[in-house]
Scaffold this motif. Sequence first.
Motif, short mmCIF file in Angstrom:
data_model
loop_
_atom_site.label_atom_id
_atom_site.label_comp_id
_atom_site.label_asym_id
_atom_site.label_seq_id
_atom_site.Cartn_x
_atom_site.Cartn_y
_atom_site.Cartn_z
N ARG A 355 0.84 -1.21 0.00
CA ARG A 355 0.00 0.00 0.00
C ARG A 355 0.87 1.25 0.00
N ALA A 356 1.95 1.23 0.76
CA ALA A 356 2.83 2.40 0.83
C ALA A 356 3.50 2.69 -0.50
N LEU A 357 3.76 1.66 -1.29
CA LEU A 357 4.33 1.89 -2.61
C LEU A 357 3.44 2.82 -3.42
N GLU A 358 2.14 2.59 -3.35
CA GLU A 358 1.17 3.45 -4.03
C GLU A 358 1.03 4.79 -3.34
N MET A 359 0.93 4.78 -2.02
CA MET A 359 0.66 6.02 -1.30
C MET A 359 1.84 6.99 -1.35
N HIS A 360 3.05 6.47 -1.31
CA HIS A 360 4.21 7.35 -1.43
C HIS A 360 4.25 8.01 -2.81
N GLU A 361 3.88 7.25 -3.84
CA GLU A 361 3.80 7.83 -5.18
C GLU A 361 2.74 8.93 -5.24
N ARG A 362 1.64 8.72 -4.55
CA ARG A 362 0.60 9.76 -4.54
C ARG A 362 1.11 11.05 -3.90
N LEU A 363 1.85 10.89 -2.79
CA LEU A 363 2.39 12.08 -2.13
C LEU A 363 3.42 12.78 -3.01
N ASP A 364 4.18 12.00 -3.74
CA ASP A 364 5.25 12.57 -4.55
C ASP A 364 4.75 13.23 -5.83
N THR A 365 3.65 12.67 -6.39
CA THR A 365 3.19 13.15 -7.70
C THR A 365 1.87 13.91 -7.65
N LEU A 366 1.18 13.85 -6.51
CA LEU A 366 -0.15 14.44 -6.37
C LEU A 366 -1.16 13.77 -7.31
N GLN A 367 -0.94 12.50 -7.62
CA GLN A 367 -1.84 11.72 -8.47
C GLN A 367 -2.20 10.42 -7.77
N ARG A 368 -3.43 9.95 -7.98
CA ARG A 368 -3.86 8.66 -7.45
C ARG A 368 -3.73 7.59 -8.54
N GLY A 369 -3.83 6.33 -8.10
CA GLY A 369 -3.83 5.24 -9.07
C GLY A 369 -2.52 5.09 -9.80
N ARG A 370 -1.42 5.24 -9.10
CA ARG A 370 -0.11 5.11 -9.74
C ARG A 370 0.23 3.65 -10.05
N PHE A 371 -0.32 2.73 -9.26
CA PHE A 371 -0.15 1.30 -9.51
C PHE A 371 -1.52 0.64 -9.47
N THR A 372 -1.69 -0.39 -10.30
CA THR A 372 -2.90 -1.19 -10.20
C THR A 372 -2.77 -2.15 -9.02
N ALA A 373 -3.90 -2.68 -8.57
CA ALA A 373 -3.87 -3.67 -7.49
C ALA A 373 -3.06 -4.88 -7.91
N GLU A 374 -3.11 -5.26 -9.18
CA GLU A 374 -2.36 -6.40 -9.67
C GLU A 374 -0.86 -6.14 -9.61
N GLN A 375 -0.44 -4.93 -9.90
CA GLN A 375 0.98 -4.58 -9.83
C GLN A 375 1.48 -4.58 -8.40
N LEU A 376 0.67 -4.11 -7.47
CA LEU A 376 1.05 -4.14 -6.06
C LEU A 376 1.18 -5.57 -5.57
N LEU A 377 0.25 -6.44 -5.96
CA LEU A 377 0.32 -7.84 -5.55
C LEU A 377 1.56 -8.51 -6.14
N ALA A 378 1.89 -8.20 -7.38
CA ALA A 378 3.09 -8.78 -7.99
C ALA A 378 4.34 -8.39 -7.23
#
Length: 467
Positions: A355-378
């Motif tokens: 989850r933090a992989l996605e959330m840190h990207e959101r903080l850094d880019t101000l965008q949501r949905g930087r990774f799909t759920a499938e990419q996070l699981l991989a």
Amino acid sequence: MSEHNGRGSIQGERTWHADWALLPDGPARDVLFDVDGGRFVAITPGVPAAQAAADGAERLPGVVLPGLANCHSHAFHRALRGRTHHGGGTFWTWREGMYAVANRLDPDSYLQLARATYAEMALAGVTAVGEFHYLHHGQDGTPYDDPNAMGLALVEAAREAGVRLTLLDTCYLAGGLTADGHSELAGPQVRFGDGDVDGWARRVELLTDHTAGGPAHLCVGAAIHSVRGVPRQALARVAEFTRSRPGGPAPLHAHVSEQPAENEAALAAHGLTPTGLLAAEGVLGPQFSAVHATHLTEQDISLLADTHSTACFCPTTERDLADGIGPARALLDAGARLSLGSDQHAVIDLLEEARALEMHERLDTLQRGRFTAEQLLAAATAHDTIGWPDAGRLEVGLRADLVAVLLDTPRTAGSDPAQVLLAATAADVDTVVVDGEVIVREGRHRLEDQRRLGAQLAAAVEPLWRD
């Protein structure tokens, strides 16, 4: 029909039924898992729960995920949790506390600490761990009677905790790097060194793994501590050693660009970034993982991607140590792979790491949905990057690793099963199966319940901080 499961016991046929499962082609309902010899022999969606129960299948509540892979661990760092925050400090002051703990451990106390740490991982759904192991010798640098006594303590700890272990035996030859070159190991660091790369290789050759007739739960890999800890002339030799292992190329990991100071030192000494230096010495490749990979240049990203290397992110550690946010999305877009680790164990929760992989990207880019759920699981199940290519997916023929995550807790109630990684925590893990063997049931480890595990961890940690 029964067969040997590769873990020292005979494992017969077993069947589990899940309300939901995250299969390779997406979420599926009412999934029946048939297991024999510790591997999936059939996976069948659409089987009604009543029919499965009548046929004797065991129920798995919630949503079932593949086993999680903790690809970067320092087991002894677990003793630092909740102990390093007074006065703020920096990564470098934190490191002094880490050295103090390292200097107090011996094989017996390390077994006690690591066993409880790995059990905590199992409770969080981890089925395999990559242990970046450099705590090799006695306090004055003298080898134990068995020069791998500390590593073998980790092997035994993983066996008792029920998880597979990749022992990334670490070459650590120098105490630091400046423009003037490398310094010698000093103080607690002398425990980490083997004199030279040949001494390191000789010691590692005494270890065996499942590819060479040793413990079936053990894979022996290697690590370069960092370009600060291994001189340039030794880098290629470590890489060649891993590529010539009897069972085939072994995993090779290294700390890479965790701190800006590391980049500055490499540039001053060699005119190259750490990634550039590793590339120049032929270290990068499909078996290689760059751990942290926080402060990369665009060229560094291209080098890792072009060589099909992996970047192993440890978000809860990187934020705990104020290291920064690495370019995870840019690495994936360029063609590099991603994996995850809990590193210093400020938190042991691979669901949170994903989850933090996605959330840190959101903080850094101000965008949501930087990774799909499938990419996070991989990223959370990248077992092949630590030497277990036959694990990490719910697929016939692969190792029968299962993690059941509850969907009716205060954290997960109402969640879409496909998005469980964005809601659940380690506390929501109900059942963990490793190679067809139940390790965690109803949130309790097979060795002890959670209260007892806490007592075990306290008993292992507190003596390390006594004056």
